[in-house]
Structure formats: C-alpha cells, structure tokens
Design a protein around this motif. Structure first.
Motif, PDB file in Angstrom:
ATOM      1  N   LEU A  35       0.086 -20.775   1.346  1.00  0.00           N
ATOM      2  CA  LEU A  35       0.316 -19.381   1.713  1.00  0.00           C
ATOM      3  C   LEU A  35       0.112 -19.126   3.202  1.00  0.00           C
ATOM      4  CD1 LEU A  35      -1.168 -17.032  -1.070  1.00  0.00           C
ATOM      5  CD2 LEU A  35       1.214 -17.334  -0.385  1.00  0.00           C
ATOM      6  N   CYS A  36      -0.705 -19.955   3.835  1.00  0.00           N
ATOM      7  CA  CYS A  36      -0.997 -19.748   5.261  1.00  0.00           C
ATOM      8  C   CYS A  36       0.245 -19.907   6.130  1.00  0.00           C
ATOM      9  CB  CYS A  36      -2.099 -20.699   5.718  1.00  0.00           C
ATOM     10  SG  CYS A  36      -1.738 -22.436   5.437  1.00  0.00           S
ATOM     11  N   TYR A  37       1.309 -20.514   5.598  1.00  0.00           N
ATOM     12  CA  TYR A  37       2.539 -20.713   6.365  1.00  0.00           C
ATOM     13  C   TYR A  37       3.619 -19.670   6.049  1.00  0.00           C
ATOM     14  CZ  TYR A  37       0.375 -25.338   6.789  1.00  0.00           C
ATOM     15  OH  TYR A  37      -0.509 -26.363   7.019  1.00  0.00           O
ATOM     16  N   VAL A  38       3.336 -18.751   5.145  1.00  0.00           N
ATOM     17  CA  VAL A  38       4.342 -17.765   4.748  1.00  0.00           C
ATOM     18  C   VAL A  38       4.402 -16.649   5.782  1.00  0.00           C
ATOM     19  CG1 VAL A  38       5.053 -16.104   2.997  1.00  0.00           C
ATOM     20  CG2 VAL A  38       4.011 -18.278   2.304  1.00  0.00           C
ATOM     21  N   PRO A  39       5.573 -16.402   6.375  1.00  0.00           N
ATOM     22  CA  PRO A  39       5.683 -15.335   7.381  1.00  0.00           C
ATOM     23  C   PRO A  39       5.532 -13.961   6.736  1.00  0.00           C
ATOM     24  CG  PRO A  39       7.855 -16.188   6.864  1.00  0.00           C
ATOM     25  CD  PRO A  39       6.870 -17.080   6.162  1.00  0.00           C
ATOM     26  N   LEU A  40       4.844 -13.070   7.441  1.00  0.00           N
ATOM     27  CA  LEU A  40       4.638 -11.716   6.942  1.00  0.00           C
ATOM     28  C   LEU A  40       5.177 -10.716   7.960  1.00  0.00           C
ATOM     29  CD1 LEU A  40       1.577 -10.245   5.124  1.00  0.00           C
ATOM     30  CD2 LEU A  40       2.517  -9.046   7.116  1.00  0.00           C
ATOM     31  N   ILE A  41       5.963  -9.771   7.461  1.00  0.00           N
ATOM     32  CA  ILE A  41       6.491  -8.685   8.282  1.00  0.00           C
ATOM     33  C   ILE A  41       5.883  -7.376   7.795  1.00  0.00           C
ATOM     34  CG2 ILE A  41       8.544  -7.382   8.953  1.00  0.00           C
ATOM     35  CD1 ILE A  41      10.166  -9.919   8.675  1.00  0.00           C
ATOM     36  N   PHE A  42       5.229  -6.661   8.687  1.00  0.00           N
ATOM     37  CA  PHE A  42       4.657  -5.363   8.325  1.00  0.00           C
ATOM     38  C   PHE A  42       5.730  -4.289   8.353  1.00  0.00           C
ATOM     39  CE2 PHE A  42       0.434  -7.070   9.792  1.00  0.00           C
ATOM     40  CZ  PHE A  42      -0.209  -6.895   8.576  1.00  0.00           C
ATOM     41  N   ILE A  43       5.613  -3.348   7.420  1.00  0.00           N
ATOM     42  CA  ILE A  43       6.446  -2.149   7.406  1.00  0.00           C
ATOM     43  C   ILE A  43       5.494  -0.960   7.430  1.00  0.00           C
ATOM     44  CG2 ILE A  43       8.172  -0.813   6.149  1.00  0.00           C
ATOM     45  CD1 ILE A  43       9.165  -3.406   4.922  1.00  0.00           C
ATOM     46  N   THR A  44       5.580  -0.144   8.472  1.00  0.00           N
ATOM     47  CA  THR A  44       4.604   0.926   8.642  1.00  0.00           C
ATOM     48  C   THR A  44       5.231   2.160   9.268  1.00  0.00           C
ATOM     49  OG1 THR A  44       2.514   1.510   9.735  1.00  0.00           O
ATOM     50  CG2 THR A  44       3.943  -0.040  10.873  1.00  0.00           C
ATOM     51  N   ALA A  45       4.599   3.288   9.043  1.00  0.00           N
ATOM     52  CA  ALA A  45       5.044   4.546   9.672  1.00  0.00           C
ATOM     53  C   ALA A  45       4.324   4.783  10.987  1.00  0.00           C
ATOM     54  CB  ALA A  45       4.788   5.716   8.721  1.00  0.00           C
ATOM     55  N   HIS A  46       3.429   3.877  11.375  1.00  0.00           N
ATOM     56  CA  HIS A  46       2.595   4.081  12.558  1.00  0.00           C
ATOM     57  C   HIS A  46       2.735   2.881  13.499  1.00  0.00           C
ATOM     58  CE1 HIS A  46       0.739   7.392  10.321  1.00  0.00           C
ATOM     59  NE2 HIS A  46       0.692   6.557   9.303  1.00  0.00           N
ATOM     60  N   GLY A  47       3.869   2.768  14.165  1.00  0.00           N
ATOM     61  CA  GLY A  47       4.114   1.628  15.039  1.00  0.00           C
ATOM     62  C   GLY A  47       3.596   1.812  16.450  1.00  0.00           C
ATOM     63  N   THR A  48       2.306   2.045  16.590  1.00  0.00           N
ATOM     64  CA  THR A  48       1.721   2.198  17.920  1.00  0.00           C
ATOM     65  C   THR A  48       1.605   0.844  18.608  1.00  0.00           C
ATOM     66  OG1 THR A  48      -0.544   1.940  17.114  1.00  0.00           O
ATOM     67  CG2 THR A  48       0.380   4.177  17.105  1.00  0.00           C
ATOM     68  N   LYS A  59      -2.369  -5.738  17.425  1.00  0.00           N
ATOM     69  CA  LYS A  59      -3.360  -6.214  16.448  1.00  0.00           C
ATOM     70  C   LYS A  59      -2.693  -7.052  15.367  1.00  0.00           C
ATOM     71  CE  LYS A  59      -6.934  -4.559  13.249  1.00  0.00           C
ATOM     72  NZ  LYS A  59      -7.663  -3.365  12.727  1.00  0.00           N
ATOM     73  N   GLY A  60      -1.553  -6.575  14.856  1.00  0.00           N
ATOM     74  CA  GLY A  60      -0.863  -7.289  13.800  1.00  0.00           C
ATOM     75  C   GLY A  60      -0.341  -8.647  14.247  1.00  0.00           C
ATOM     76  N   LEU A  61       0.265  -8.701  15.427  1.00  0.00           N
ATOM     77  CA  LEU A  61       0.820  -9.962  15.916  1.00  0.00           C
ATOM     78  C   LEU A  61      -0.283 -10.963  16.259  1.00  0.00           C
ATOM     79  CD1 LEU A  61       3.768  -8.721  18.185  1.00  0.00           C
ATOM     80  CD2 LEU A  61       3.848  -9.531  15.811  1.00  0.00           C
ATOM     81  N   ARG A  62      -1.375 -10.474  16.800  1.00  0.00           N
ATOM     82  CA  ARG A  62      -2.488 -11.378  17.119  1.00  0.00           C
ATOM     83  C   ARG A  62      -3.141 -11.938  15.856  1.00  0.00           C
ATOM     84  NH1 ARG A  62      -3.944 -11.585  22.432  1.00  0.00           N
ATOM     85  NH2 ARG A  62      -3.177  -9.905  23.793  1.00  0.00           N
ATOM     86  N   ALA A  63      -2.988 -11.236  14.733  1.00  0.00           N
ATOM     87  CA  ALA A  63      -3.569 -11.695  13.475  1.00  0.00           C
ATOM     88  C   ALA A  63      -2.641 -12.651  12.726  1.00  0.00           C
ATOM     89  CB  ALA A  63      -3.892 -10.498  12.585  1.00  0.00           C
ATOM     90  N   GLY A  64      -1.406 -12.820  13.221  1.00  0.00           N
ATOM     91  CA  GLY A  64      -0.513 -13.783  12.585  1.00  0.00           C
ATOM     92  C   GLY A  64       0.737 -13.216  11.956  1.00  0.00           C
ATOM     93  N   ALA A  65       0.997 -11.909  12.112  1.00  0.00           N
ATOM     94  CA  ALA A  65       2.240 -11.332  11.593  1.00  0.00           C
ATOM     95  C   ALA A  65       3.411 -11.807  12.452  1.00  0.00           C
ATOM     96  CB  ALA A  65       2.175  -9.810  11.596  1.00  0.00           C
ATOM     97  N   HIS A  66       4.580 -11.946  11.830  1.00  0.00           N
ATOM     98  CA  HIS A  66       5.755 -12.384  12.585  1.00  0.00           C
ATOM     99  C   HIS A  66       6.519 -11.216  13.190  1.00  0.00           C
ATOM    100  CE1 HIS A  66       5.054 -16.385  10.998  1.00  0.00           C
ATOM    101  NE2 HIS A  66       6.034 -16.829  11.767  1.00  0.00           N
TER     102      HIS A  66
END
Length: 233
Positions: free
Chosen positions: A88-101, A107-114
């Motif tokens: 699972l550590c290799y599975v890319p994750l894309i966040f979907i959010t209403a708050h794209g600050t 924070k998300g990219l530094r934590a490993g989001a693609h």
C-alpha cells in the motif's frame, strides 16, 4: 526505489478506490470514473473501512477527501505511507477537497500525496490528472522517518516556497515604495498650495525642504528584498 502502483498502466487498467463521506460526491466521482472505462471502482464511506479492504486488495489509485471523521484523508495517507504497509505504501493518493489553500497543498504533498484536486470536480480535470499520474515516473523512496515519499518532493517544494517568498518580498517593497512616493507628492502639493498664498517658492527650493522631511517620517526600512523588520507575516 520503486515506481508508484499506477505507473505505466492505461486508464482502463486502473483499480480505483474512492474514500469520501459525502454520498453525492461518491456518486459523482464514481460516474466520472465509469465514463473513463476504468477496470474497477470501489467506494468507501470512511478511511477505516477503506483501509481494511485495501489491505487485502490493494488498488492502483486512491481518491480521498481531505476532511473526514473519525480518520481524515491526511491520516489515511500517513498510515499507508509507512514502510510496514507494503504494498500500500506505493499506491498513489490524490486528495479531493473544497479547501485548496497553499498551506494545505504543501502539507499534503510533503506527506506523500501525488496531487490535490479542488471541488467542484470536473471530468476533464480528473481525466487529465489520471492521465498525468500513469506517466509520472518519479520513484518512491524510504525516508529516515520510516515513511515512503516521492523522490525529490521536499527539494521541489522548498524551491517553490523560496520563489513565492521572493515574489512576496518584491510585492511588499513595491507597495511601500509607492506609499512613500505618494507621501512625497502630497507634501509637495501642499507646499505649492501654501506658497501660492504668499511669496512663491521655486520647485527646487520646495523639494530641498520637503523631501528630507518626508524621509524622516517613521516608515519601515526597506531593502531590495522587502522590509528589513518584521511585518507580522
């Protein structure tokens, strides 16, 4: 180093997991993915439920809302990026959010989001991001913290942050210089108005007397890179 789980696949080969606590958003994202003819779409109401299912059947891509309870999308990302969560550590994750600050993206990219997508989500945007993802050849590396991350992501974000800081400092300098120029012009105009009531002075005499006084007013000291003293940001 290893590529992420979606690298080199076609959109029609993707097994996608949606983690979203909003039923309308679940329906929307699912219908968009089906229109892309992806191989499989699984939908979960919570991060905990999704994690249990993914441990037995890892997907190729995860689309997750940032704000969920009791486990947020960010917490889910940190869980799957741990070295003990392979594959699972290799599975890319894309966040979907209403708050794209900017802070949230960083924070998300530094934590490993693609990537991070902002609601409302359009089919064309999601398609372009998935098409980009399957060709993204950045490798995953194990950091000293014990978590996997995208190779070079911290350096890339640091460079971007420095550019933004430089631009912000330049903007601050310009605003302060503009205010000082306006103050000098205002003082000169007042002196002309006052002089017109008495003995007129030449513009050169007025400038010699007014501009030094304007410089002595309390204003932030500035350099080529912005204010030299703290501005509260």
């Amino acid at each position: 180093m290893k590529h992420h789980a979606a690298y080199g696949l076609g959109l029609e080969d993707l097994d996608v997991v949606i983690v979203e606590d909003s039923k309308p958003m679940q329906t929307l994202i699912r219908s968009i993915l089906i229109s892309f003819k992806v191989a499989r779409v699984r939908v979960f109401d919570s991060a905990d439920e999704a994690l249990e299912a993914m441990l037995s059947e890892p997907p190729n891509v995860i689309l997750a809302d940032w704000r969920m309870a009791p486990t947020s999308g960010y917490q889910l990302l940190r869980l799957i990026r741990h070295r003990h969560m392979e594959p699972l550590c290799y599975v890319p994750l894309i966040f979907i959010t209403a708050h794209g600050t900017r802070a949230l993206v960083d924070k998300g990219l530094r934590a490993g989001a693609h990537h991070l997508l902002v609601k409302p989500l359009s089919p064309s945007t999601l398609h372009s991001r998935l098409a980009w993802l399957v060709t993204d050849d950045r490798t995953m590396i194990l950091e000293n913290s014990g978590f996997y991350n995208i190779d070079g992501i911290h350096k890339t974000l640091d460079v971007q942050a420095e550019k933004l800081k430089t631009l912000e400092n330049a903007r601050t300098y310009h605003e302060q210089a503009t205010k000082r120029l306006a103050a000098v012009k205002s003082a000169v105009e007042k002196e002309f108005a006052s002089a017109s009531k008495g003995v007129p002075e030449s513009p050169e005499h007025i400038a010699k007397r007014v501009i030094p006084a304007a410089r002595d007013r309390k204003a932030p000291r500035i350099s080529a890179f912005g204010a030299t003293r703290a501005t509260g940001t």
